[in-house]
Design an enzyme around this catalytic site. Structure first.
Site, PDB file in Angstrom:
ATOM      1  N   ASP A  93     -12.978 -15.787 -13.958  1.00 19.70           N
ATOM      2  CA  ASP A  93     -13.235 -13.654 -14.803  1.00 19.70           C
ATOM      3  C   ASP A  93     -12.507 -13.825 -14.179  1.00 19.70           C
ATOM      4  O   ASP A  93     -12.348 -13.143 -13.075  1.00 19.70           O
ATOM      5  CB  ASP A  93     -14.900 -14.256 -14.115  1.00 19.70           C
ATOM      6  CG  ASP A  93     -15.474 -13.403 -15.233  1.00 19.70           C
ATOM      7  OD1 ASP A  93     -15.880 -13.817 -16.182  1.00 19.70           O
ATOM      8  OD2 ASP A  93     -15.522 -12.290 -15.642  1.00 19.70           O
ATOM      9  N   PHE A 147      -1.994  -9.900 -23.311  1.00 18.93           N
ATOM     10  CA  PHE A 147      -2.457  -9.714 -24.631  1.00 18.93           C
ATOM     11  C   PHE A 147      -3.422  -8.832 -23.049  1.00 18.93           C
ATOM     12  O   PHE A 147      -3.182  -8.247 -22.531  1.00 18.93           O
ATOM     13  CB  PHE A 147      -3.420 -11.659 -24.299  1.00 18.93           C
ATOM     14  CG  PHE A 147      -4.278 -11.457 -23.042  1.00 18.93           C
ATOM     15  CD1 PHE A 147      -3.208 -12.310 -22.133  1.00 18.93           C
ATOM     16  CD2 PHE A 147      -5.539 -11.311 -22.698  1.00 18.93           C
ATOM     17  CE1 PHE A 147      -3.355 -12.395 -20.223  1.00 18.93           C
ATOM     18  CE2 PHE A 147      -5.666 -11.642 -21.316  1.00 18.93           C
ATOM     19  CZ  PHE A 147      -5.222 -12.294 -20.302  1.00 18.93           C
TER      20      PHE A 147
HETATM   21  P1  IMP Z   1     -13.423 -12.113 -19.344  1.00 18.31           P
HETATM   22  O1  IMP Z   1     -13.074 -12.624 -18.203  1.00 18.31           O
HETATM   23  O2  IMP Z   1     -13.478 -13.249 -20.543  1.00 18.31           O
HETATM   24  O3  IMP Z   1     -14.661 -11.619 -19.295  1.00 18.31           O
HETATM   25  O4  IMP Z   1     -11.998 -11.207 -19.508  1.00 18.31           O
HETATM   26  C1  IMP Z   1     -11.669 -10.478 -19.133  1.00 18.31           C
HETATM   27  C2  IMP Z   1     -10.601  -9.070 -20.141  1.00 18.31           C
HETATM   28  O5  IMP Z   1     -10.623  -8.292 -18.839  1.00 18.31           O
HETATM   29  C3  IMP Z   1     -10.465 -10.174 -21.305  1.00 18.31           C
HETATM   30  O6  IMP Z   1     -10.369 -10.447 -22.275  1.00 18.31           O
HETATM   31  C4  IMP Z   1      -8.854  -8.765 -20.822  1.00 18.31           C
HETATM   32  O7  IMP Z   1      -9.272  -7.760 -22.210  1.00 18.31           O
HETATM   33  C5  IMP Z   1      -8.779  -8.075 -19.718  1.00 18.31           C
HETATM   34  N1  IMP Z   1      -7.687  -9.194 -18.757  1.00 18.31           N
HETATM   35  C6  IMP Z   1      -8.435  -9.386 -17.712  1.00 18.31           C
HETATM   36  N2  IMP Z   1      -6.966 -10.411 -17.565  1.00 18.31           N
HETATM   37  C7  IMP Z   1      -5.604  -9.779 -18.635  1.00 18.31           C
HETATM   38  C8  IMP Z   1      -4.782  -9.836 -17.996  1.00 18.31           C
HETATM   39  O8  IMP Z   1      -4.893 -10.355 -17.780  1.00 18.31           O
HETATM   40  N3  IMP Z   1      -4.012  -9.310 -18.940  1.00 18.31           N
HETATM   41  C9  IMP Z   1      -5.116  -7.782 -19.566  1.00 18.31           C
HETATM   42  N4  IMP Z   1      -6.043  -8.260 -20.066  1.00 18.31           N
HETATM   43  C10 IMP Z   1      -6.402  -8.531 -19.401  1.00 18.31           C
END
Ligand code: IMP
Length: 191
Positions: A65, A140
């Protein structure tokens, strides 16, 4: 060695595999989706999802996460980064940052490994700041607006995947997992 990775995000899978390749580990997408609880703590979210995935799959797996923490917004969007990206995106964050001098921010990633008796987490942090406008076409999520302090002002989107992984939150956390698996953890994982 192969491990399941409970994620619906193909970018995360590709980045993690790029790092773990050096340790002889391949992550394959878990057949069940990641279960996300709502919490202010990435650790709690990752741990809950890993335990839930382990109880249905019953074999070693990882969950991660991550989130973007902006200092002048008191850590927002943090654990809510995914929802905030889908709703207001990079443009919305840039609007919230208008007129703010302090643009410092960090990405944090928590990787949780669940292997039955062995459960453990690995944390990676990337420090940087929010750009004035989106730059670059790679990566992304918030990559176009995050300037890593290790990349001389380049955004993550202006790097190639290996350059990003060398300094990113995900790179740091998965390298720590890779080192641990190569060492004490290996005996607990899939052969
Ligand atoms: P989750 O961990 O699935 O809750 O998502 C974390 C969110 O943080 C992602 O959907 C991205 O919008 C953002 N995020 C996490 N890591 C990155 C990264 O390496 N680059 C850009 N955005 C990130």
């Amino acid at each position: 060695m192969e491990l399941y990775f409970a994620t619906g995000n193909p970018h995360k899978l590709a980045e993690a595999n790029l790092i773990l390749k050096k340790f002889g580990v391949t992550l394959k997408p878990a057949p069940s989706p990641k279960i996300e609880i709502q919490s202010d703590s990435l650790e709690e979210i990752a741990q809950y999802a890993a335990r839930a995935a382990y109880s249905s799959l019953r074999c070693p797996l990882v969950v991660e996460d991550s989130g973007l923490f902006i200092e002048s917004l008191n850590g927002f969007p943090g654990p809510y980064s995914s929802y905030v990206y889908k709703t207001i995106g990079c443009g919305g964050i840039l609007r919230l940052m208008e007129g703010r001098c302090n643009r410092e921010a960090s990405f944090k990633c928590v990787v949780f490994y669940a292997g039955g008796e062995v459960m453990c987490s690995f944390v990676g942090i990337a420090k940087g700041s929010i750009a004035e406008e989106p730059r670059g076409s790679g990566g992304f999520g918030f990559d176009p607006i995050f300037m890593s302090e290790d990349l001389n002002g380049k955004t993550f989107s202006e790097t190639d995947p290996s350059e990003k992984s060398a300094v990113s939150h995900r790179g740091r956390a998965f390298r720590a997992l890779g080192e641990w698996l190569s060492d004490s953890g290996r005996e607990h994982t899939l052969k």
